[in-house]
Design an enzyme around this catalytic site. Sequence first.
Site, PDB file in Angstrom:
ATOM      1  N   ASN A  23      17.609  81.517  59.391  1.00  0.00           N
ATOM      2  CA  ASN A  23      18.000  80.767  60.560  1.00  0.00           C
ATOM      3  C   ASN A  23      18.764  80.219  60.679  1.00  0.00           C
ATOM      4  O   ASN A  23      19.546  79.588  59.470  1.00  0.00           O
ATOM      5  CB  ASN A  23      16.851  81.237  61.070  1.00  0.00           C
ATOM      6  N   ASP A  33      13.712  84.943  54.169  1.00  0.00           N
ATOM      7  CA  ASP A  33      14.161  83.921  54.316  1.00  0.00           C
ATOM      8  C   ASP A  33      13.655  82.571  52.828  1.00  0.00           C
ATOM      9  O   ASP A  33      13.607  81.741  52.067  1.00  0.00           O
ATOM     10  CB  ASP A  33      14.712  83.205  55.384  1.00  0.00           C
ATOM     11  N   SER A 124      17.244  90.514  60.342  1.00  0.00           N
ATOM     12  CA  SER A 124      16.539  90.679  61.993  1.00  0.00           C
ATOM     13  C   SER A 124      15.480  92.531  61.762  1.00  0.00           C
ATOM     14  O   SER A 124      15.510  91.683  63.054  1.00  0.00           O
ATOM     15  CB  SER A 124      18.324  91.291  62.929  1.00  0.00           C
ATOM     16  N   THR A 125      14.731  92.867  61.455  1.00  0.00           N
ATOM     17  CA  THR A 125      14.346  93.553  61.460  1.00  0.00           C
ATOM     18  C   THR A 125      12.745  93.275  61.200  1.00  0.00           C
ATOM     19  O   THR A 125      12.087  94.076  61.308  1.00  0.00           O
ATOM     20  CB  THR A 125      14.680  94.944  60.804  1.00  0.00           C
TER      21      THR A 125
HETATM   22  N1  AR6 Z   1      12.575  90.911  49.214  1.00  0.00           N
HETATM   23  C1  AR6 Z   1      12.966  91.976  49.928  1.00  0.00           C
HETATM   24  N2  AR6 Z   1      12.957  91.905  51.424  1.00  0.00           N
HETATM   25  C2  AR6 Z   1      12.270  91.390  52.300  1.00  0.00           C
HETATM   26  C3  AR6 Z   1      11.713  90.188  51.850  1.00  0.00           C
HETATM   27  C4  AR6 Z   1      11.550  89.721  49.909  1.00  0.00           C
HETATM   28  N3  AR6 Z   1      10.776  89.324  49.154  1.00  0.00           N
HETATM   29  N4  AR6 Z   1      10.847  89.808  51.563  1.00  0.00           N
HETATM   30  C5  AR6 Z   1      10.503  89.997  53.660  1.00  0.00           C
HETATM   31  N5  AR6 Z   1      11.464  91.180  52.956  1.00  0.00           N
HETATM   32  P1  AR6 Z   1      12.541  88.819  58.138  1.00  0.00           P
HETATM   33  P2  AR6 Z   1      14.755  88.629  60.643  1.00  0.00           P
HETATM   34  C6  AR6 Z   1      11.897  91.884  54.459  1.00  0.00           C
HETATM   35  O1  AR6 Z   1      11.479  89.043  58.756  1.00  0.00           O
HETATM   36  O2  AR6 Z   1      14.065  89.472  60.777  1.00  0.00           O
HETATM   37  C7  AR6 Z   1      12.433  83.968  59.166  1.00  0.00           C
HETATM   38  O3  AR6 Z   1      11.443  82.976  59.732  1.00  0.00           O
HETATM   39  C8  AR6 Z   1      11.094  92.054  55.548  1.00  0.00           C
HETATM   40  O4  AR6 Z   1       9.802  92.823  55.250  1.00  0.00           O
HETATM   41  O5  AR6 Z   1      12.599  87.977  57.067  1.00  0.00           O
HETATM   42  O6  AR6 Z   1      15.941  88.986  59.981  1.00  0.00           O
HETATM   43  C9  AR6 Z   1      13.851  83.496  59.317  1.00  0.00           C
HETATM   44  O7  AR6 Z   1      13.876  82.097  58.876  1.00  0.00           O
HETATM   45  C10 AR6 Z   1      12.057  93.052  56.146  1.00  0.00           C
HETATM   46  O8  AR6 Z   1      12.397  94.187  56.585  1.00  0.00           O
HETATM   47  O9  AR6 Z   1      14.135  88.066  59.020  1.00  0.00           O
HETATM   48  C11 AR6 Z   1      14.461  83.456  60.824  1.00  0.00           C
HETATM   49  O10 AR6 Z   1      13.636  82.014  61.062  1.00  0.00           O
HETATM   50  C12 AR6 Z   1      13.234  91.934  56.336  1.00  0.00           C
HETATM   51  O11 AR6 Z   1      12.869  91.279  55.013  1.00  0.00           O
HETATM   52  C13 AR6 Z   1      13.808  85.168  60.692  1.00  0.00           C
HETATM   53  O12 AR6 Z   1      12.906  84.867  60.149  1.00  0.00           O
HETATM   54  C14 AR6 Z   1      13.714  91.325  57.602  1.00  0.00           C
HETATM   55  O13 AR6 Z   1      12.594  90.552  57.999  1.00  0.00           O
HETATM   56  C15 AR6 Z   1      14.936  85.828  60.634  1.00  0.00           C
HETATM   57  O14 AR6 Z   1      14.218  86.870  60.910  1.00  0.00           O
END
Ligand code: AR6
Length: 177
Positions: A23, A33, A124-125
């Site tokens: 973020n 993250d 973002s997903t």
């Molecule tokens: N390895 C690979 N993919 C992963 C892992 C991992 N260890 N953990 C989760 N994912 P998201 P966003 C996938 O929510 O939508 C955070 O709080 C997950 O299943 O992590 O861009 C940040 O600080 C999904 O498919 O990121 C921001 O505030 C993908 O990673 C916000 O979330 C992205 O999900 C960003 O949201």
Amino acid sequence: MGIVIKTGDITKEEACAIVNAANSSCMGGGGVDGAIHRAGGPQMLEECKRIRREALPDGLPTGQAVATTAGKMPARYVIHTVGPIWGRCGSEEECDRLLSDAYLNSLELAHKLDCRSIAFPAISTGIYGFPKERAARIAWQTVNEWLKTHPEMEVRFVFHSDRDREIFDRAVREEKP
Ligand code: AR6
């Protein structure tokens, strides 16, 4: 070097750079993250704080990217980028453009760092709610277009579940060259 699509934990990827779906604070959060900050350790957070202090007092804008050490992870660098929050871009097309920018700026930064491999999560997903199929097509198109002029880079798409990998595979099937 082409494209690899796999299921796994991105914190364990042995790539030159792994991308963090951050973020704008760059200080960590939930989802991937949180996992990256936990696995990277304090040195990575210290670098994030220094970048915020010295270069980005207002935070990292959506679609832009910055690099830090990967700390205790096997990768050399973490490229932190901020994807768009679905429904908060003004228009769907603007969200598409910002997501494409996040991929593009991460690729450009990896190239500047002399990397030959980069691993992306599905930016973002998750928490940010971008429709998965739509995000898949944008990621796929952006990366393929960029690889035409940078064929030496290996780009990995790393999904956290087989189900997410299958959704991606299905969405890009018609687009595969
Ligand atoms: N390895 C690979 N993919 C992963 C892992 C991992 N260890 N953990 C989760 N994912 P998201 P966003 C996938 O929510 O939508 C955070 O709080 C997950 O299943 O992590 O861009 C940040 O600080 C999904 O498919 O990121 C921001 O505030 C993908 O990673 C916000 O979330 C992205 O999900 C960003 O949201």
